[in-house]
Design an enzyme around this catalytic site. Structure first.
Site, PDB file in Angstrom:
ATOM      1  N   ASP A  21       0.828  -1.211   0.000  1.00  0.00           N
ATOM      2  CA  ASP A  21       0.000   0.000   0.000  1.00  0.00           C
ATOM      3  C   ASP A  21       0.865   1.265   0.000  1.00  0.00           C
ATOM      4  O   ASP A  21       1.978   1.270   0.520  1.00  0.00           O
ATOM      5  CB  ASP A  21      -0.910  -0.015   1.237  1.00  0.00           C
ATOM      6  CG  ASP A  21      -2.035   1.003   1.130  1.00  0.00           C
ATOM      7  OD1 ASP A  21      -2.336   1.440   0.008  1.00  0.00           O
ATOM      8  OD2 ASP A  21      -2.609   1.359   2.176  1.00  0.00           O
ATOM      9  N   ASN A  23       1.181   3.437  -2.952  1.00  0.00           N
ATOM     10  CA  ASN A  23       1.684   3.853  -4.267  1.00  0.00           C
ATOM     11  C   ASN A  23       1.189   5.247  -4.646  1.00  0.00           C
ATOM     12  O   ASN A  23       1.943   6.069  -5.173  1.00  0.00           O
ATOM     13  CB  ASN A  23       1.222   2.880  -5.362  1.00  0.00           C
ATOM     14  CG  ASN A  23       1.744   1.474  -5.159  1.00  0.00           C
ATOM     15  OD1 ASN A  23       2.580   1.241  -4.295  1.00  0.00           O
ATOM     16  ND2 ASN A  23       1.251   0.536  -5.951  1.00  0.00           N
ATOM     17  N   ARG A  25       0.111   7.750  -2.664  1.00  0.00           N
ATOM     18  CA  ARG A  25       0.705   8.817  -1.844  1.00  0.00           C
ATOM     19  C   ARG A  25       2.164   9.050  -2.218  1.00  0.00           C
ATOM     20  O   ARG A  25       2.663  10.164  -2.215  1.00  0.00           O
ATOM     21  CB  ARG A  25       0.561   8.476  -0.358  1.00  0.00           C
ATOM     22  CG  ARG A  25      -0.814   8.815   0.200  1.00  0.00           C
ATOM     23  CD  ARG A  25      -1.074   8.138   1.500  1.00  0.00           C
ATOM     24  NE  ARG A  25      -1.397   6.721   1.303  1.00  0.00           N
ATOM     25  CZ  ARG A  25      -1.471   5.839   2.279  1.00  0.00           C
ATOM     26  NH1 ARG A  25      -1.209   6.214   3.521  1.00  0.00           N
ATOM     27  NH2 ARG A  25      -1.778   4.590   2.022  1.00  0.00           N
ATOM     28  N   TRP A  26       2.853   7.971  -2.550  1.00  0.00           N
ATOM     29  CA  TRP A  26       4.248   8.080  -2.992  1.00  0.00           C
ATOM     30  C   TRP A  26       4.316   8.990  -4.224  1.00  0.00           C
ATOM     31  O   TRP A  26       5.171   9.877  -4.317  1.00  0.00           O
ATOM     32  CB  TRP A  26       4.798   6.688  -3.320  1.00  0.00           C
ATOM     33  CG  TRP A  26       6.231   6.650  -3.745  1.00  0.00           C
ATOM     34  CD1 TRP A  26       7.312   6.451  -2.946  1.00  0.00           C
ATOM     35  CD2 TRP A  26       6.736   6.809  -5.090  1.00  0.00           C
ATOM     36  NE1 TRP A  26       8.473   6.479  -3.698  1.00  0.00           N
ATOM     37  CE2 TRP A  26       8.147   6.694  -5.010  1.00  0.00           C
ATOM     38  CE3 TRP A  26       6.151   7.036  -6.328  1.00  0.00           C
ATOM     39  CZ2 TRP A  26       8.967   6.786  -6.128  1.00  0.00           C
ATOM     40  CZ3 TRP A  26       6.973   7.137  -7.455  1.00  0.00           C
ATOM     41  CH2 TRP A  26       8.366   7.019  -7.341  1.00  0.00           C
ATOM     42  N   HIS A  38       2.301   3.198  -9.099  1.00  0.00           N
ATOM     43  CA  HIS A  38       2.055   1.761  -9.291  1.00  0.00           C
ATOM     44  C   HIS A  38       3.219   1.106 -10.052  1.00  0.00           C
ATOM     45  O   HIS A  38       3.621  -0.012  -9.753  1.00  0.00           O
ATOM     46  CB  HIS A  38       0.735   1.533 -10.025  1.00  0.00           C
ATOM     47  CG  HIS A  38      -0.479   2.004  -9.255  1.00  0.00           C
ATOM     48  ND1 HIS A  38      -0.653   1.727  -7.916  1.00  0.00           N
ATOM     49  CD2 HIS A  38      -1.566   2.728  -9.628  1.00  0.00           C
ATOM     50  CE1 HIS A  38      -1.804   2.264  -7.502  1.00  0.00           C
ATOM     51  NE2 HIS A  38      -2.359   2.888  -8.525  1.00  0.00           N
ATOM     52  N   ARG A  72     -12.369   2.326  -7.939  1.00  0.00           N
ATOM     53  CA  ARG A  72     -11.522   3.482  -8.289  1.00  0.00           C
ATOM     54  C   ARG A  72     -11.885   3.979  -9.686  1.00  0.00           C
ATOM     55  O   ARG A  72     -12.665   3.354 -10.388  1.00  0.00           O
ATOM     56  CB  ARG A  72     -10.049   3.079  -8.219  1.00  0.00           C
ATOM     57  CG  ARG A  72      -9.656   2.755  -6.791  1.00  0.00           C
ATOM     58  CD  ARG A  72      -8.164   2.698  -6.620  1.00  0.00           C
ATOM     59  NE  ARG A  72      -7.850   2.399  -5.235  1.00  0.00           N
ATOM     60  CZ  ARG A  72      -6.635   2.400  -4.736  1.00  0.00           C
ATOM     61  NH1 ARG A  72      -5.604   2.689  -5.513  1.00  0.00           N
ATOM     62  NH2 ARG A  72      -6.419   2.124  -3.470  1.00  0.00           N
ATOM     63  N   LEU A 132      10.104 -20.994  -4.942  1.00  0.00           N
ATOM     64  CA  LEU A 132       9.210 -20.110  -4.185  1.00  0.00           C
ATOM     65  C   LEU A 132       7.901 -20.004  -4.967  1.00  0.00           C
ATOM     66  O   LEU A 132       7.913 -20.014  -6.193  1.00  0.00           O
ATOM     67  CB  LEU A 132       9.870 -18.735  -4.055  1.00  0.00           C
ATOM     68  CG  LEU A 132       9.128 -17.607  -3.343  1.00  0.00           C
ATOM     69  CD1 LEU A 132      10.134 -16.626  -2.745  1.00  0.00           C
ATOM     70  CD2 LEU A 132       8.178 -16.820  -4.240  1.00  0.00           C
ATOM     71  N   ARG A 189       2.321  -4.782   6.284  1.00  0.00           N
ATOM     72  CA  ARG A 189       1.565  -3.737   5.591  1.00  0.00           C
ATOM     73  C   ARG A 189       2.386  -2.460   5.557  1.00  0.00           C
ATOM     74  O   ARG A 189       2.852  -1.979   6.594  1.00  0.00           O
ATOM     75  CB  ARG A 189       0.212  -3.446   6.227  1.00  0.00           C
ATOM     76  CG  ARG A 189      -0.537  -2.404   5.370  1.00  0.00           C
ATOM     77  CD  ARG A 189      -1.918  -2.065   5.798  1.00  0.00           C
ATOM     78  NE  ARG A 189      -2.526  -1.215   4.761  1.00  0.00           N
ATOM     79  CZ  ARG A 189      -3.773  -1.280   4.359  1.00  0.00           C
ATOM     80  NH1 ARG A 189      -4.589  -2.163   4.887  1.00  0.00           N
ATOM     81  NH2 ARG A 189      -4.225  -0.470   3.411  1.00  0.00           N
ATOM     82  N   ARG A 195      -4.554  -1.468   9.205  1.00  0.00           N
ATOM     83  CA  ARG A 195      -5.763  -2.263   8.935  1.00  0.00           C
ATOM     84  C   ARG A 195      -5.440  -3.379   7.946  1.00  0.00           C
ATOM     85  O   ARG A 195      -4.388  -3.387   7.309  1.00  0.00           O
ATOM     86  CB  ARG A 195      -6.907  -1.382   8.438  1.00  0.00           C
ATOM     87  CG  ARG A 195      -6.578  -0.532   7.232  1.00  0.00           C
ATOM     88  CD  ARG A 195      -7.814   0.246   6.749  1.00  0.00           C
ATOM     89  NE  ARG A 195      -7.445   1.182   5.691  1.00  0.00           N
ATOM     90  CZ  ARG A 195      -7.211   2.481   5.886  1.00  0.00           C
ATOM     91  NH1 ARG A 195      -7.316   3.004   7.083  1.00  0.00           N
ATOM     92  NH2 ARG A 195      -6.879   3.252   4.867  1.00  0.00           N
ATOM     93  N   SER A 197      -7.816  -4.485   5.505  1.00  0.00           N
ATOM     94  CA  SER A 197      -8.461  -4.223   4.211  1.00  0.00           C
ATOM     95  C   SER A 197      -8.911  -5.492   3.473  1.00  0.00           C
ATOM     96  O   SER A 197      -8.629  -5.656   2.274  1.00  0.00           O
ATOM     97  CB  SER A 197      -7.548  -3.362   3.325  1.00  0.00           C
ATOM     98  OG  SER A 197      -7.213  -2.153   3.958  1.00  0.00           O
TER      99      SER A 197
HETATM  100  C1  IPE Z   1      -5.348  -2.545   0.083  1.00  0.00           C
HETATM  101  O1  IPE Z   1      -5.035  -1.213  -0.131  1.00  0.00           O
HETATM  102  C2  IPE Z   1      -5.378  -3.272  -1.215  1.00  0.00           C
HETATM  103  C3  IPE Z   1      -4.093  -3.404  -1.908  1.00  0.00           C
HETATM  104  C4  IPE Z   1      -2.934  -3.061  -1.430  1.00  0.00           C
HETATM  105  C5  IPE Z   1      -4.166  -3.973  -3.221  1.00  0.00           C
HETATM  106  P1  IPE Z   1      -6.160  -0.090  -0.212  1.00  0.00           P
HETATM  107  O2  IPE Z   1      -5.481   1.172  -0.443  1.00  0.00           O
HETATM  108  O3  IPE Z   1      -7.195  -0.496  -1.205  1.00  0.00           O
HETATM  109  O4  IPE Z   1      -6.806  -0.174   1.239  1.00  0.00           O
HETATM  110  P2  IPE Z   1      -7.661   0.883   2.038  1.00  0.00           P
HETATM  111  O5  IPE Z   1      -8.770   1.304   1.142  1.00  0.00           O
HETATM  112  O6  IPE Z   1      -6.764   2.007   2.383  1.00  0.00           O
HETATM  113  O7  IPE Z   1      -8.118   0.150   3.248  1.00  0.00           O
HETATM  114  C1  IPE Z   2      -1.693   0.287  -3.277  1.00  0.00           C
HETATM  115  O1  IPE Z   2      -1.447   1.651  -3.340  1.00  0.00           O
HETATM  116  C2  IPE Z   2      -1.985  -0.312  -4.626  1.00  0.00           C
HETATM  117  C3  IPE Z   2      -3.409  -0.616  -4.850  1.00  0.00           C
HETATM  118  C4  IPE Z   2      -4.343  -0.554  -3.936  1.00  0.00           C
HETATM  119  C5  IPE Z   2      -3.787  -1.020  -6.188  1.00  0.00           C
HETATM  120  P1  IPE Z   2      -2.613   2.711  -3.334  1.00  0.00           P
HETATM  121  O2  IPE Z   2      -3.020   2.978  -4.737  1.00  0.00           O
HETATM  122  O3  IPE Z   2      -3.718   2.281  -2.442  1.00  0.00           O
HETATM  123  O4  IPE Z   2      -1.888   3.964  -2.735  1.00  0.00           O
HETATM  124  P2  IPE Z   2      -2.447   4.979  -1.646  1.00  0.00           P
HETATM  125  O5  IPE Z   2      -2.910   4.152  -0.479  1.00  0.00           O
HETATM  126  O6  IPE Z   2      -3.577   5.722  -2.278  1.00  0.00           O
HETATM  127  O7  IPE Z   2      -1.287   5.841  -1.300  1.00  0.00           O
HETATM  128 MG    MG Z   3      -4.043   2.499  -0.454  1.00  0.00          MG
END
Ligand code: IPE
Ligand code: IPE
Ligand code: MG
Length: 245
Positions: A21, A23, A25-26, A38, A72, A132, A189, A195, A197
């Protein structure tokens, strides 16, 4: 930094699960499109996988896309799906070279044909690999998986394969997508969220949890070693007392 040699003195988790998780915000921090985040995330996975191999981890399960993520924007979803197909194509030779088996878990019927084809090719081509197993949770949600298992069990009972009284925890486990895979020992995580998720809810009953503020694109093998080293300091009691272990 912890060295591999040091980590290898202690038990290595057999199965590590990761919620990749952060990507978005990065990317935002760098004024870039989420999709760039991503892409960098895919690179982070490559490096982490390399680290897992070096440690001798047998199963790495990564959360790539949840069923909830279908909500999304159209452009982010299609960007992620294209990235998945592209990454599969690009990484297949590397998986072969390192004897890595690929498997996808999730509601795969929701995926487009290109994704489904990529999964089929990856699974078929790497079926014999043994170093693996990389499980990619895509279009995955644990509640969906459990509900699906309940449906399959009900069908089996209806077909007379077994009786309601025979249903136990093992029956449920055997109807999950991870039926032949040991439960995760460690769940990581990234991105500072505390969390789960909707990830592997049944399987993580006794898994050690590790949270880090690091956004997924910044994660790498060193961070994995750090997480494993932390895991090695824990005492897993499974309900017993310290003295009983
Ligand atoms: C969880 O991340 C799902 C993946 C990493 C693929 P999310 O960004 O979807 O989770 P929430 O919405 O913050 O809980
Ligand atoms: C995780 O990064 C990848 C997926 C859920 C597909 P996010 O896209 O959720 O990145 P944030 O949480 O918005 O930073
Ligand atoms: Mg996320």
């Amino acid at each position: 930094m912890v060295s591999i040699a040091e980590i290898k003195k202690y038990p290595i988790p057999q199965h590590v699960a990761v919620i990749m998780d952060g990507n978005g915000r990065w990317a935002k921090l760098r004024n870039k499109d989420r999709l760039i985040g991503h892409q960098q995330g895919a690179a982070a996975l490559r490096n982490t996988l390399e680290g897992a191999l070096e440690l001798g981890i047998k199963y790495l399960t990564v959360y790539a896309f949840s069923i909830e993520n279908w909500n999304r924007t159209e452009s982010e979803v299609s960007g992620l799906m294209n990235l998945f197909v592209k990454t599969c194509k690009l990484e297949l030779p590397t998986l072969q070279k390192h004897n890595i088996r690929f498997r996808a878990i999730g509601n795969l019927a929701m995926l487009n044909k290109d994704c489904q084809n990529s999964i089929r090719v990856m699974e078929e081509q790497t079926m014999q690999n043994t170093s693996l197993t990389l499980l990619v949770a895509i279009s995955y949600s644990a509640r969906w998986e459990i509900a699906n298992a309940a449906k399959c069990i009900a069908e089996d009972v209806q077909a007379g394969k077994y009786h309601i009284d025979d249903i136990d925890e093992q029956t449920v486990s055997q109807h999950l997508l991870t039926r032949d895979i040991p439960d995760p020992d460690l769940l990581i995580r990234t991105s500072g969220e505390y969390r789960i998720s909707n990830y592997l809810l049944w399987q993580i009953a006794y898994t050690e949890l590790y949270f880090t503020d690091c956004f997924w694109p910044d994660f790498n093998k060193e961070q994995l070693f750090e997480a494993v080293s932390d895991y090695q300091k824990r005492e897993r009691r499974f309900g017993k007392t310290s003295e009983q272990l």
